[in-house]
Write a protein that holds these residues in place. Structure first.
Motif, PDB file in Angstrom:
ATOM      1  N   ASP A  37       1.035  -1.138   0.104  1.00 33.57           N
ATOM      2  CA  ASP A  37       0.021  -0.145  -0.022  1.00 33.57           C
ATOM      3  C   ASP A  37       0.814   1.113  -0.041  1.00 33.57           C
ATOM      4  O   ASP A  37       1.852   1.372   0.883  1.00 33.57           O
ATOM      5  N   THR A  38       0.811   2.195  -0.964  1.00 36.10           N
ATOM      6  CA  THR A  38       1.349   3.449  -0.844  1.00 36.10           C
ATOM      7  C   THR A  38       0.781   4.425   0.052  1.00 36.10           C
ATOM      8  O   THR A  38       1.339   5.658  -0.154  1.00 36.10           O
ATOM      9  N   GLU A  39      -0.549   4.043   0.521  1.00 42.56           N
ATOM     10  CA  GLU A  39      -1.082   5.034   1.368  1.00 42.56           C
ATOM     11  C   GLU A  39      -0.561   5.356   2.625  1.00 42.56           C
ATOM     12  O   GLU A  39      -0.096   4.393   3.197  1.00 42.56           O
ATOM     13  N   GLN A  40      -0.448   6.482   3.041  1.00 40.68           N
ATOM     14  CA  GLN A  40       0.195   7.043   4.351  1.00 40.68           C
ATOM     15  C   GLN A  40      -0.953   7.709   5.008  1.00 40.68           C
ATOM     16  O   GLN A  40      -1.943   8.131   4.583  1.00 40.68           O
ATOM     17  N   LYS A  41      -0.767   7.767   6.581  1.00 40.90           N
ATOM     18  CA  LYS A  41      -1.509   8.603   7.384  1.00 40.90           C
ATOM     19  C   LYS A  41      -0.414   9.354   8.283  1.00 40.90           C
ATOM     20  O   LYS A  41       0.279   9.155   8.582  1.00 40.90           O
ATOM     21  N   VAL A  42      -1.018  10.536   8.547  1.00 35.55           N
ATOM     22  CA  VAL A  42      -0.501  11.515   9.456  1.00 35.55           C
ATOM     23  C   VAL A  42      -1.445  11.939  10.416  1.00 35.55           C
ATOM     24  O   VAL A  42      -2.518  12.260  10.016  1.00 35.55           O
ATOM     25  N   SER A  63      -8.059  12.029   2.027  1.00 36.72           N
ATOM     26  CA  SER A  63      -9.162  12.300   2.861  1.00 36.72           C
ATOM     27  C   SER A  63      -8.611  12.917   4.126  1.00 36.72           C
ATOM     28  O   SER A  63      -7.484  12.865   4.458  1.00 36.72           O
ATOM     29  N   VAL A  64      -9.453  13.817   4.961  1.00 37.63           N
ATOM     30  CA  VAL A  64      -9.095  14.029   6.168  1.00 37.63           C
ATOM     31  C   VAL A  64     -10.521  13.874   7.000  1.00 37.63           C
ATOM     32  O   VAL A  64     -11.621  14.016   6.738  1.00 37.63           O
ATOM     33  N   GLU A  65     -10.010  13.527   8.163  1.00 37.64           N
ATOM     34  CA  GLU A  65     -11.020  12.940   9.151  1.00 37.64           C
ATOM     35  C   GLU A  65     -10.612  13.307  10.446  1.00 37.64           C
ATOM     36  O   GLU A  65      -9.479  13.812  10.661  1.00 37.64           O
ATOM     37  N   ARG A  66     -11.740  13.593  11.443  1.00 32.29           N
ATOM     38  CA  ARG A  66     -11.497  13.972  12.678  1.00 32.29           C
ATOM     39  C   ARG A  66     -11.896  13.029  13.573  1.00 32.29           C
ATOM     40  O   ARG A  66     -12.915  12.495  13.608  1.00 32.29           O
ATOM     41  N   HIS A  67     -11.353  12.774  14.478  1.00 34.15           N
ATOM     42  CA  HIS A  67     -11.661  11.854  15.707  1.00 34.15           C
ATOM     43  C   HIS A  67     -11.506  12.776  17.008  1.00 34.15           C
ATOM     44  O   HIS A  67     -10.287  12.536  17.778  1.00 34.15           O
ATOM     45  N   THR A  76      -0.837   9.974  -0.327  1.00 39.95           N
ATOM     46  CA  THR A  76       0.348   9.307  -0.916  1.00 39.95           C
ATOM     47  C   THR A  76       1.325  10.324  -1.178  1.00 39.95           C
ATOM     48  O   THR A  76       1.276  11.433  -0.770  1.00 39.95           O
ATOM     49  N   GLY A  77       2.533  10.017  -1.760  1.00 38.68           N
ATOM     50  CA  GLY A  77       3.474  10.838  -2.141  1.00 38.68           C
ATOM     51  C   GLY A  77       4.183  11.400  -0.757  1.00 38.68           C
ATOM     52  O   GLY A  77       4.460  10.613   0.014  1.00 38.68           O
ATOM     53  N   ASN A  78       4.557  12.485  -1.110  1.00 35.76           N
ATOM     54  CA  ASN A  78       5.259  13.325   0.075  1.00 35.76           C
ATOM     55  C   ASN A  78       4.358  14.034   1.236  1.00 35.76           C
ATOM     56  O   ASN A  78       4.212  15.285   1.330  1.00 35.76           O
ATOM     57  N   LEU A  79       3.410  12.994   1.740  1.00 36.77           N
ATOM     58  CA  LEU A  79       2.338  13.613   2.538  1.00 36.77           C
ATOM     59  C   LEU A  79       2.928  14.258   3.735  1.00 36.77           C
ATOM     60  O   LEU A  79       2.334  15.442   3.999  1.00 36.77           O
ATOM     61  N   ALA A  99       3.584   9.975  12.035  1.00 32.57           N
ATOM     62  CA  ALA A  99       3.381   9.410  10.385  1.00 32.57           C
ATOM     63  C   ALA A  99       3.235   8.053  10.338  1.00 32.57           C
ATOM     64  O   ALA A  99       4.082   7.425  10.950  1.00 32.57           O
ATOM     65  N   GLU A 100       2.356   7.282   9.725  1.00 33.79           N
ATOM     66  CA  GLU A 100       2.011   5.874   9.713  1.00 33.79           C
ATOM     67  C   GLU A 100       2.177   5.507   8.185  1.00 33.79           C
ATOM     68  O   GLU A 100       1.584   6.103   7.240  1.00 33.79           O
ATOM     69  N   GLN A 101       2.843   4.352   7.892  1.00 37.42           N
ATOM     70  CA  GLN A 101       2.978   3.923   6.663  1.00 37.42           C
ATOM     71  C   GLN A 101       3.099   2.448   6.887  1.00 37.42           C
ATOM     72  O   GLN A 101       3.384   1.735   8.001  1.00 37.42           O
TER      73      GLN A 101
END
Length: 121
Positions: A37-42, A63-67, A76-79, A99-101
């Protein structure tokens, strides 16, 4: 203590994932992870008000989510650079930024369909 995948990722230029005695993948650690998966999360908590539109307009952001107070930006990319640049530009401090990947462990699961037994010697 570092696990085997973390050590392999730091020390090896190329890795083979072997399942049932057969090589199922051979690549660099980064290349193996890219198969997953090339998807990342910050994830972060903004210290001041943040308009989600500042992030959603970035080409790297999907996407942007709030918790609660936490903001989770997926992309993706240089997130990480894209998100932190916007925050700095708008003088918003990101508290507890993470940062999670995908990892080599995730790559092993995706390529073999099972978890790696870390206790095996």
């Amino acid at each position: 203590m570092l696990d085997r995948f973390t050590i392999a990722e730091r020390l090896c230029d190329r890795l083979a994932i072997i399942d049932g005695g057969k090589i199922v993948a051979l690549d660099t650690p980064t290349g193996l992870v890219a198969h997953v998966d090339t998807e990342q999360k910050v994830r972060f908590r903004p210290a001041s008000a943040l308009d989600d539109t500042l992030l959603t307009v970035l080409p790297e952001v999907t996407s942007v989510e709030r918790h609660g107070r936490q903001v989770v930006v997926t992309g993706t990319g240089n997130l990480v650079h894209a998100v932190t640049s916007v925050l700095v530009q708008h003088q918003i401090v990101a508290m507890d930024l993470r940062a999670e990947q995908a990892s080599l462990d995730d790559a092993f699961i995706a390529l073999t369909g099972r978890r790696f037994d870390h206790s095996a010697q």
